[in-house]
Write a protein that holds these residues in place. Structure first.
Motif, short mmCIF file in Angstrom:
data_model
loop_
_atom_site.label_atom_id
_atom_site.label_comp_id
_atom_site.label_asym_id
_atom_site.label_seq_id
_atom_site.Cartn_x
_atom_site.Cartn_y
_atom_site.Cartn_z
N GLU A 62 0.81 -1.21 0.00
CA GLU A 62 0.00 0.00 0.00
C GLU A 62 0.86 1.27 0.00
O GLU A 62 0.37 2.36 -0.34
CB GLU A 62 -0.95 0.01 1.20
N GLN A 63 2.12 1.16 0.38
CA GLN A 63 3.00 2.33 0.39
C GLN A 63 3.69 2.58 -0.94
O GLN A 63 4.25 3.64 -1.16
CB GLN A 63 4.05 2.18 1.50
N GLY A 64 3.67 1.57 -1.83
CA GLY A 64 4.28 1.75 -3.14
C GLY A 64 5.09 0.54 -3.56
O GLY A 64 4.92 -0.57 -3.06
N HIS A 65 6.02 0.76 -4.50
CA HIS A 65 6.88 -0.29 -5.03
C HIS A 65 8.25 -0.20 -4.34
O HIS A 65 8.78 0.90 -4.14
CB HIS A 65 7.05 -0.13 -6.54
N HIS A 66 8.82 -1.37 -4.02
CA HIS A 66 10.08 -1.40 -3.28
C HIS A 66 11.05 -2.38 -3.91
O HIS A 66 10.64 -3.42 -4.43
CB HIS A 66 9.83 -1.80 -1.82
N VAL A 67 12.35 -2.05 -3.83
CA VAL A 67 13.39 -2.96 -4.29
C VAL A 67 14.57 -2.92 -3.32
O VAL A 67 14.86 -1.87 -2.71
CB VAL A 67 13.88 -2.63 -5.71
N VAL A 68 15.23 -4.09 -3.20
CA VAL A 68 16.52 -4.19 -2.52
C VAL A 68 17.53 -4.57 -3.58
O VAL A 68 17.29 -5.49 -4.38
CB VAL A 68 16.48 -5.25 -1.40
N LEU A 69 18.67 -3.86 -3.61
CA LEU A 69 19.69 -4.07 -4.63
C LEU A 69 20.89 -4.82 -4.06
O LEU A 69 21.13 -4.81 -2.84
CB LEU A 69 20.14 -2.72 -5.20
N SER A 70 21.64 -5.44 -4.95
CA SER A 70 22.84 -6.16 -4.53
C SER A 70 23.88 -5.22 -3.93
O SER A 70 24.69 -5.62 -3.09
CB SER A 70 23.44 -6.92 -5.72
N GLN A 71 23.88 -3.97 -4.35
CA GLN A 71 24.72 -2.91 -3.78
C GLN A 71 24.08 -1.58 -4.11
O GLN A 71 23.29 -1.48 -5.06
CB GLN A 71 26.14 -2.98 -4.32
N THR A 72 24.40 -0.56 -3.34
CA THR A 72 23.73 0.72 -3.57
C THR A 72 24.57 1.89 -3.13
O THR A 72 25.36 1.80 -2.17
CB THR A 72 22.37 0.77 -2.86
N VAL A 82 18.96 -2.23 2.68
CA VAL A 82 18.57 -0.89 2.28
C VAL A 82 17.43 -1.01 1.28
O VAL A 82 17.59 -1.61 0.21
CB VAL A 82 19.75 -0.12 1.66
N VAL A 83 16.27 -0.45 1.62
CA VAL A 83 15.07 -0.57 0.79
C VAL A 83 14.87 0.73 0.02
O VAL A 83 14.89 1.82 0.61
CB VAL A 83 13.83 -0.88 1.65
N HIS A 84 14.65 0.60 -1.30
CA HIS A 84 14.42 1.75 -2.17
C HIS A 84 12.95 1.78 -2.57
O HIS A 84 12.46 0.82 -3.17
CB HIS A 84 15.27 1.66 -3.43
N ARG A 85 12.24 2.84 -2.23
CA ARG A 85 10.86 3.00 -2.66
C ARG A 85 10.88 3.74 -4.01
O ARG A 85 11.45 4.84 -4.11
CB ARG A 85 10.05 3.78 -1.64
N VAL A 86 10.31 3.12 -5.03
CA VAL A 86 10.38 3.66 -6.39
C VAL A 86 8.98 3.92 -6.93
O VAL A 86 7.98 3.44 -6.37
CB VAL A 86 11.15 2.69 -7.32
N ASP A 87 8.90 4.67 -8.05
CA ASP A 87 7.58 5.06 -8.55
C ASP A 87 7.04 4.10 -9.61
O ASP A 87 6.06 4.42 -10.29
CB ASP A 87 7.61 6.49 -9.09
N GLY A 88 7.66 2.92 -9.74
CA GLY A 88 7.14 1.91 -10.66
C GLY A 88 7.76 0.56 -10.34
O GLY A 88 8.83 0.49 -9.73
N PRO A 89 7.12 -0.54 -10.72
CA PRO A 89 7.64 -1.87 -10.38
C PRO A 89 8.88 -2.24 -11.20
O PRO A 89 9.02 -1.83 -12.36
CB PRO A 89 6.47 -2.79 -10.73
#
Length: 375
Positions: free
Chosen positions: A24-34, A72-79
């Motif tokens: 409900e808060q949006g789309h999220h990704v975790v990356l191998s490094q950031t 580290v979680v990144h909230r993004v504006d698309g899947p």
């Protein structure tokens, strides 16, 4: 891997999406490094973009699932699908300003400790005007001394380095404050001026944090809260204030540093005029009172409408209607609600208890000046 801890000046990186989900808060990704810094320790999160062949998505917010060592979680504006290869790019202008605030805060906290023995217990760096909360109540002279000391540290151009030590090694290091994490601890050293545990992004030298300007302080939760600006944001603030002072000085035909004198004279003149205006209003109310008592529906200047209504309350129990040429009105007395209802037919709006006040269209004022309204 948190790349920003290795090089806070890097702006682009390659990574793979290892986790992705939407809620409900949006789309999220975790990356191998950031390189994206997650909001933590009073420092705001980085923003930017993630790019790949499907196009790009904006990184809106970054946070930690667990303090210091969680994903580290990144909230993004698309899947974005899991397994996708992406190129990340941070908003460098935002990052650099955050680094200026953060390094300046370390310098100022050390300066406050040296100048007055003031201990930093919390910081907020989420706006150009940042704050340092202190355990003790500050003295103005000590605060000025700390500001000067902080800027001397800026001019000294101390090198800044970050390094890791084990929890067992911490006793060897004269830290400004105890760390809030356990295990491997990241320390940030500003020459021989300051040493503190910190997981944030910092500048390469202390000179890049300047200038550091203390704006004000206030008592806060038994201690103090100090407000400051640093770096480009301090210069921008100075530019805006100097431009404003210059315009005001021009309007007073003086120099910016001499503005206080004409402004004080203007204040004195305004206070005098306010007193004279009050006397004139009181005299006008007294002059209009007999006519209002006789006619009961009266056109009066708007500035005295309320005062005249109050005087009528103390003089008579009859119903009165006072109107101004602009359309303001005041109805009082036992029939005031009936007057309001009749005025509403002319487009009036208003309300109240002892005195019903409001307004009606200016073009309806003449029609409202009807003595039958209060009979």
């Amino acid at each position: 891997m948190r790349l920003y801890q290795e090089d806070s000046y890097a702006t682009r990186f390659q990574a793979r999406v290892v986790r992705a989900w939407s809620d409900e808060q949006g789309h999220h990704v975790v990356l191998s490094q950031t390189l994206f810094y997650p909001e933590s320790g009073g420092q705001p999160a980085d923003t930017g973009v993630l790019k790949r062949e499907f196009g790009q998505v904006r990184v809106l917010y970054v946070f930690e699932e667990a303090k210091a060592f969680g994903d580290v979680v990144h909230r993004v504006d698309g899947p974005i699908p899991e397994g996708a290869e992406v190129e990340g790019e941070i908003d460098w202008n935002r990052r650099f300003r955050h680094m200026q605030r953060h390094t300046a805060q370390h310098i100022l906290s050390q300066a406050l400790l040296r100048a007055g023995g003031y201990h930093t217990i919390a910081v907020s760096l989420d706006s150009p005007v940042s704050t340092v909360d202190l355990e003790e109540e500050v003295e103005e002279a000590k605060l000025q001394e700390a500001e000067a000391l902080a800027n001397f540290a800026v001019y000294a151009d101390y090198p800044i380095e970050a390094f890791w030590v084990s929890e067992e090694e911490l006793a060897r290091y004269p830290l400004r404050r105890p760390p809030k994490v356990q295990g491997q601890v990241r320390l940030v050293r500003i020459g021989d001026f300051d040493l503190a545990a910190c997981g944030g992004t910092h500048l390469r030298t202390s000179a890049q944090a300047g200038p550091i300007k203390v704006l004000k302080w206030e008592r806060y939760k038994g201690g103090s809260r100090v407000y400051f600006m640093a770096g480009w944001e301090a210069l921008e603030d100075y530019h805006a204030k100097h431009a404003l002072l210059s315009r005001l000085a021009l309007s007073f035909s003086t120099s910016p540093l001499e503005l206080e004198k004409p402004v004080r004279r203007l204040q004195e003149e305004v206070y005098t005029l306010k007193g004279e205006n009050l006397e004139l209003k009181e005299a006008l109310v007294e002059a209009l009172l007999p006519r209002a008592l006789e006619e009961r529906v009266l056109l009066v200047p708007a500035p005295v409408l309320g005062d005249l209504a109050k005087r009528l309350l103390s003089w008579s129990e009859k119903t009165f209607l006072l109107l101004s040429p602009e359309g303001r009105f005041a109805a009082l007395g036992p029939g005031r609600q009936e007057v309001l209802e009749r005025l509403k037919a002319l487009g009036a709006k208003g309300g109240g208890k002892e005195v019903v006040q409001g307004s009606l269209p200016k073009e309806k004022v003449a029609a409202a000046l009807d003595p039958s309204l209060v009979r």
